[in-house]
Design an enzyme around this catalytic site. Structure first.
Site, short mmCIF file in Angstrom:
data_model
loop_
_atom_site.label_atom_id
_atom_site.label_comp_id
_atom_site.label_asym_id
_atom_site.label_seq_id
_atom_site.Cartn_x
_atom_site.Cartn_y
_atom_site.Cartn_z
N HIS A 68 1.34 3.85 2.17
CA HIS A 68 2.09 4.61 3.28
C HIS A 68 3.54 4.78 3.22
O HIS A 68 4.17 3.77 2.60
CB HIS A 68 1.47 3.90 4.44
CG HIS A 68 -0.09 4.28 4.86
ND1 HIS A 68 -0.69 3.50 5.74
CD2 HIS A 68 -0.98 5.25 4.63
CE1 HIS A 68 -1.89 3.95 5.94
NE2 HIS A 68 -2.12 4.99 5.49
N HIS A 116 0.85 -1.22 -0.06
CA HIS A 116 -0.04 0.01 0.29
C HIS A 116 0.90 1.33 -0.16
O HIS A 116 2.20 1.18 0.07
CB HIS A 116 -1.06 0.09 1.03
CG HIS A 116 -0.45 -0.15 2.37
ND1 HIS A 116 0.27 -1.12 3.00
CD2 HIS A 116 -0.38 1.07 3.55
CE1 HIS A 116 0.75 -0.82 4.38
NE2 HIS A 116 0.21 0.42 4.59
N HIS A 144 4.53 -5.11 10.93
CA HIS A 144 4.83 -4.55 12.38
C HIS A 144 5.26 -5.45 13.24
O HIS A 144 4.45 -6.42 13.41
CB HIS A 144 3.90 -3.31 12.34
CG HIS A 144 3.88 -2.12 11.73
ND1 HIS A 144 4.44 -1.25 11.70
CD2 HIS A 144 3.28 -2.35 10.54
CE1 HIS A 144 4.44 -0.40 10.79
NE2 HIS A 144 3.48 -0.78 9.93
N HIS A 172 -7.43 -1.17 5.83
CA HIS A 172 -6.44 -0.08 6.31
C HIS A 172 -6.40 1.05 5.36
O HIS A 172 -6.09 2.19 5.74
CB HIS A 172 -4.99 -0.90 6.37
CG HIS A 172 -3.81 -0.07 7.01
ND1 HIS A 172 -3.84 0.38 8.28
CD2 HIS A 172 -2.78 0.16 6.37
CE1 HIS A 172 -2.74 1.02 8.33
NE2 HIS A 172 -2.08 1.11 7.37
N ASP A 213 -0.32 -4.13 6.26
CA ASP A 213 -1.03 -4.06 7.51
C ASP A 213 -2.36 -4.37 7.43
O ASP A 213 -3.31 -3.72 8.22
CB ASP A 213 -0.89 -2.50 7.46
CG ASP A 213 0.36 -1.82 7.99
OD1 ASP A 213 1.37 -2.78 8.17
OD2 ASP A 213 0.67 -0.72 7.85
N ASP A 248 6.14 4.52 5.22
CA ASP A 248 6.76 3.33 5.70
C ASP A 248 6.68 2.17 5.04
O ASP A 248 7.11 0.99 5.64
CB ASP A 248 6.37 3.32 7.29
CG ASP A 248 5.15 2.65 7.62
OD1 ASP A 248 4.20 3.13 6.85
OD2 ASP A 248 4.64 2.04 8.54
N HIS A 249 5.83 2.09 3.84
CA HIS A 249 5.78 0.67 3.02
C HIS A 249 6.32 1.06 1.67
O HIS A 249 6.65 0.13 0.85
CB HIS A 249 4.51 0.38 2.98
CG HIS A 249 3.98 -0.23 4.30
ND1 HIS A 249 4.15 -1.55 4.54
CD2 HIS A 249 3.43 0.45 5.28
CE1 HIS A 249 3.52 -1.79 5.92
NE2 HIS A 249 3.26 -0.53 6.51
#
Length: 256
Positions: free
Chosen positions: A59, A57, A172, A115, A134, A61-62
């Protein structure tokens, strides 16, 4: 037994990075790019050349390390087409039911909104391995930043249908906090009690709690168990449908 090699390592404050390597062809994919420098260092340490980036996805941090990893390796970016306006320079946009190959290993793309609205998971069915970003966590699930509880419950239900031995690589290290919440809504579940105790011991030793398995999550993760009579009774939702019970569990976790 799969011959895929998986190198797992911590990134940022609580992310995991994953490098997936097919030893026969030398192909290597990084699942998301939470920390480009760390990912490149881990690939170098393993002697693997990153050829593909698989995003779950948009975000940061991805997908925030995509450009740096691509610049260093020339890797192709495979990512949800839904997020093309938020993930730059996608080479291969994917959607539900598509397949992507890593050497001779094939993964099916599962569209799992909740998410985020464009989230996807990558399932190596023959290898009994899945990278779920996530969507599903050990003893938890992703916060609903964009999607609805109904969407997320549908997505989780699709993952729950996989064989119980499927290894689940979530993005995570949230399991200790997830266990504390899970026990608040399902305190008498012996599988959950044992799982939570094992997590405490693993974290005390500095060990990861990822991967998990579908079987372990079906037994202990309240987000996969809205049909359980004990959970429904505790929430006062005996007559509700599963999506409504799931929504209440998610609401409580958001405020835990």
């Amino acid at each position: 037994m799969s011959d895929l090699l998986i190198r797992q390592f911590p990134c940022l404050s609580d992310n995991y990075g994953f490098l997936v390597h097919d030893p026969e062809t030398g192909e290597t994919a990084t699942i998301d790019t939470p920390d480009a420098d760390r990912i490149l260092a881990e690939a170098d340490a393993a002697g693997w050349r990153i050829t593909q980036i698989w995003n779950t996805h948009h975000h940061f941090d991805h997908a925030g390390g995509n450009a740096a990893v691509r610049a260093a390796t020339g890797a192709r970016i495979i990512a949800p087409g839904y997020d093309a306006h938020r993930i730059p320079d996608i080479d291969v946009p994917v959607s539900d039911g598509d397949t992507v190959a890593l050497g001779r290993h094939e993964a099916r793309v599962l569209f799992t909104p909740g998410h985020t609205l464009g989230h996807v998971c990558y399932h190596f069915a023959d290898d009994r391995i899945a990278f779920v970003g996530d969507t599903l966590f050990a003893l938890g699930c992703g916060r609903l930043f964009e999607g609805s509880p109904e969407q997320m419950w549908t997505s989780l239900s699709r993952l729950a249908a996989w064989p119980e031995e499927t290894r689940i690589y979530c993005a995570h290290e949230y399991t200790q906090a997830n266990a504390a919440f899970a026990l608040s809504v399902d305190p008498d579940n012996r599988d959950l009690q044992a799982y939570a105790a094992a997590v405490e011991a693993e974290r005390a030793r500095g060990e990861p709690t990822v991967p998990t398995t579908i079987g372990a999550e079906l037994a202990a993760n309240p987000f996969l168990r809205p049909a359980d009579p004990a959970i429904r009774k505790r929430l006062g939702l005996e007559a509700a449908d599963d999506a409504t019970v799931f929504a209440e569990i998610r609401r409580r976790k958001d405020n835990f």
